[in-house]
Every structure is written in structure tokens, then in C-alpha cells.
Design a protein around this motif. Structure first.
Motif, PDB file in Angstrom:
ATOM      1  N   ALA A   6     -23.732  -0.491   9.933  1.00  0.00           N
ATOM      2  CA  ALA A   6     -24.824   0.131  10.678  1.00  0.00           C
ATOM      3  C   ALA A   6     -25.325   1.746   9.880  1.00  0.00           C
ATOM      4  O   ALA A   6     -26.167   2.020  10.239  1.00  0.00           O
ATOM      5  CB  ALA A   6     -25.457  -0.116  12.107  1.00  0.00           C
ATOM      6  N   GLU A  52     -28.360   2.518   1.822  1.00  0.00           N
ATOM      7  CA  GLU A  52     -27.936   3.489   3.159  1.00  0.00           C
ATOM      8  C   GLU A  52     -28.658   4.105   3.595  1.00  0.00           C
ATOM      9  O   GLU A  52     -28.216   4.495   5.138  1.00  0.00           O
ATOM     10  CB  GLU A  52     -26.372   4.006   2.389  1.00  0.00           C
ATOM     11  CG  GLU A  52     -25.482   3.198   1.818  1.00  0.00           C
ATOM     12  CD  GLU A  52     -24.282   3.311   1.222  1.00  0.00           C
ATOM     13  OE1 GLU A  52     -23.099   2.919   0.840  1.00  0.00           O
ATOM     14  OE2 GLU A  52     -23.925   5.304   1.088  1.00  0.00           O
ATOM     15  N   THR A 110     -30.888   1.719   6.075  1.00  0.00           N
ATOM     16  CA  THR A 110     -30.096   1.028   6.580  1.00  0.00           C
ATOM     17  C   THR A 110     -29.972   2.630   8.320  1.00  0.00           C
ATOM     18  O   THR A 110     -29.881   2.036   8.958  1.00  0.00           O
ATOM     19  CB  THR A 110     -28.538   0.942   6.194  1.00  0.00           C
ATOM     20  OG1 THR A 110     -28.812  -0.498   5.257  1.00  0.00           O
ATOM     21  CG2 THR A 110     -28.008  -0.090   7.256  1.00  0.00           C
ATOM     22  N   ASN A 141     -30.946   1.399  12.098  1.00  0.00           N
ATOM     23  CA  ASN A 141     -30.716   1.942  13.329  1.00  0.00           C
ATOM     24  C   ASN A 141     -30.237   3.231  13.932  1.00  0.00           C
ATOM     25  O   ASN A 141     -29.970   2.519  15.060  1.00  0.00           O
ATOM     26  CB  ASN A 141     -29.087   1.339  13.052  1.00  0.00           C
ATOM     27  CG  ASN A 141     -28.512   0.423  12.220  1.00  0.00           C
ATOM     28  OD1 ASN A 141     -28.514  -1.129  13.198  1.00  0.00           O
ATOM     29  ND2 ASN A 141     -28.756  -0.264  11.240  1.00  0.00           N
TER      30      ASN A 141
END
Length: 326
Positions: A269, A299, A302, A306
Motif C-alpha cells: 500500500a 507508486e 497507490t 491509501n
């Protein structure tokens, strides 16, 4: 003395490509964003070290200059009005009521819903050219922000890595002459780049070192010594020392982050071991990590998704595609 406190949903530490994309994506998710970087301009190492380099591994661009990639990323984030706090560092991390609080250089504090560290390799300092220690004049540079400023000059590039050969490719059409000297026979640069330089009228000297610089107000010559050979003096008026750089995590190293040498360990995450602190880009480490700008973009998305859930547990992890509303 009253310490100024401002609030933001997401603080992005690092204004390189991954950080700029994180700023866009957080804005797309409706989050307010502050981008913090010790450098005075956005772009991180790309802008500081190779603004004119053609980058060939960013999806959708057969080739794009570092400067243009940064400009496009800034323009992409602009509709969401991120706050840029440039020329400053995030020095301390604490928590108030579960929210991260960043202490910035100068005393300002930033209360954040989440923090995303995209600091590349941290702060970086070019490795010095030993022969320059005893030379007090001008003409020694470690970066070339404006290659056109070296038009018509005799340029000596010292180094054998990608930066050295990139500068040779960039400067050869502009300079009066370009020579490249490396202390070893083998190069660290990509083989295809080396082949392109060797095909140009660039003098490449291996197994050699720059032992002395000549000149008064400005460099006028450089002494080379080839291993096992005699000294030779080259007429030069600019020396580009492309010897790499040393990286330093700086204050981040004192925050209690789990580190693998100079990298921050994250999970799938992009979460670190600290609450509400995420990371993306070259600064991260996990099994199978590949350090590419393209990887950093994924990344960053992501990490933002999160972080959005960490800020608001009722939020959806994946908000849909940016094209869904069109």
C-alpha cells in the motif's frame, strides 16, 4: 513567538516527478495538497541534474526532455492548486490527535491528514573534483542547467557514468570541442549511450585523471595523466565534473522510519511503519523494487489512494478512472 500552523490533507515531501504526480492525483481525489522541497524549483533531481536529457522510459513519450517532463507534471497538477513550499525542508515529525504534524525549517508547522515521502534519494551533493581543490577560478561546474551557455567553448567532461555521457551528447553540437576523461577503461553509462558518443567527434580518454587545472580568473587548461604515460595539457575553458553525487536522507533518518540503508521500507500500500506516512518513488524499498520514473508514478497513485482511506475510512480505495466523468 507564535508558531504558524497551517492544515492540509496531504503533504508531499519531494517535488520530483513522483511527488508532482502525487500532487496531481491527490487533487484529483479532492484532497488539498502541499508540496515541500529543499530545492528552490520543482522537478527534483531531474530538474537539477539533467534538465536537457532525453528520457526514454516514460510511458507515452518516445522521448521527453527532463525540463519538459517537469513542466508537464506541474501543469497537470495546476488545476488543483497545490501549495508549493520550496526552498525549505521538513525537519520534524510529530503527532497531534493522530494527525501527523511536520515541523518545517523556519519554524512553521503543517498539520496533515497524511504524509507522502517522494524524496528520491534524499538531498544530494555532487562529488567534488579533487583537482579543483587548489583552483580558485571559475569554469568548474557540476550541473549544466542551460547547455546553450557553453556554446562555442572547449569543454572537458570528467566521469564515466550516464550523466557524463548525457552531457557529451548534449554539448557536442554546441561546444567548440568536447573531451571526456574517465579514470577507468570501462564505463558505468548505458552501452547504447556510450556507442553514440564514441561515434561523435568527442575525444574520449580512459585510464586517466585530471591532476591539475590552469588559469587565473577562469580555467584555461587541464592536465591529464594517463596511467603509465606522460602528462598532457588540454586547452579547456569549462570543466563539467560528472562524478556522481552523495545522497543523504537528512532529518528523515531521525523520524523512526524503517530503513534499508538509504531507502524507506514500504508495503504493497506504499505505507511505512509510521501511522499515516506513505512513500513512493526512488526512496522506497520492497521486494522486487525497480527504480524508474514510470514505476514512481504508479507508486504515487497507490500511496494517494491509501492515504485517502487513512484520512477518511469511508472513502473508496479506488475512486474510478479520471476519464469516467467525461
Amino acid at each position: 513567538m507564535t508558531v504558524r500552523m497551517r492544515e492540509v490533507d496531504v503533504a508531499v515531501i519531494g517535488a520530483g516527478p513522483a511527488g508532482l504526480f502525487a500532487a496531481y492525483y491527490a487533487g484529483f481525489r479532492g484532497l488539498s495538497v502541499a508540496v515541500i522541497d529543499a530545492l528552490p524549483e520543482p522537478g527534483g533531481q531531474v530538474a537539477a541534474m539533467y534538465p536537457e536529457k532525453l528520457i526514454l522510459d516514460v510511458a507515452g513519450f518516445p522521448a521527453v526532455k527532463g525540463r519538459d517532463l517537469v513542466a508537464n507534471l506541474v501543469a497537470q497538477a495546476a488545476p488543483f492548486a497545490p501549495t508549493y513550499l520550496l526552498g525549505t525542508r521538513a525537519e520534524k515529525l510529530s503527532y497531534t490527535d493522530g494527525r501527523p504534524v511536520l515541523g518545517l525549517a523556519g519554524g512553521e508547522q503543517l498539520s496533515c491528514g497524511a504524509v507522502i515521502v517522494t524524496g528520491g534519494l534524499g538531498s544530494f551533493t555532487p562529488r567534488p573534483l579533487p583537482a579543483a581543490d587548489s583552483f580558485v577560478g571559475a569554469g568548474i561546474v557540476y550541473f549544466v542547467p542551460q547547455p546553450t551557455e557553453l556554446a562555442g567553448r572547449d569543454v572537458l567532461i570528467v566521469g564515466g557514468g550516464d550523466s557524463a555521457f548525457d552531457w557529451a551528447l548534449t554539448l557536442q553540437p554546441l561546444a567548440r570541442s568536447v573531451a571526456l576523461v574517465h579514470r577507468r577503461e570501462r564505463f558505468r553509462a548505458h552501452a547504447s549511450t556510450v556507442a553514440r558518443v564514441l561515434a561523435l567527434p568527442v575525444r574520449v580518454v580512459v585510464n586517466a585523471e585530471v591532476t591539475r587545472l590552469y588559469g587565473e580568473d577562469r580555467v584555461t587548461g587541464a592536465e591529464l595523466v594517463v596511467r603509465g604515460g606522460a602528462a598532457e595539457t588540454l586547452p579547456v575553458d569549462t570543466v563539467v565534473a560528472a562524478l556522481g553525487f552523495t545522497a543523504d536522507l537528512g532529518p528523515l533518518a531521525e523520524w523512526g522510519l524503517r530503513l534499508d540503508r538509504r531507502h524507506i521500507v514500504v508495503d504493497s500500500a506504499m505505507a511505512t511503519n509510521l501511522p499515516r506516512v506513505f512513500a513512493a518513488g526512488d526512496i522506497t524499498e520492497y521486494p522486487g523494487k525497480v527504480r524508474l520514473i514510470a514505476t514512481g508514478f504508479g507508486e504515487a497513485a497507490t500511496a494517494v489512494n491509501n492515504a485517502a482511506v487513512a484520512i477518511d475510512p469511508t472513502a473508496h480505495l479506488f475512486p474510478g478512472h479520471s476519464s469516467d466523468g467525461s
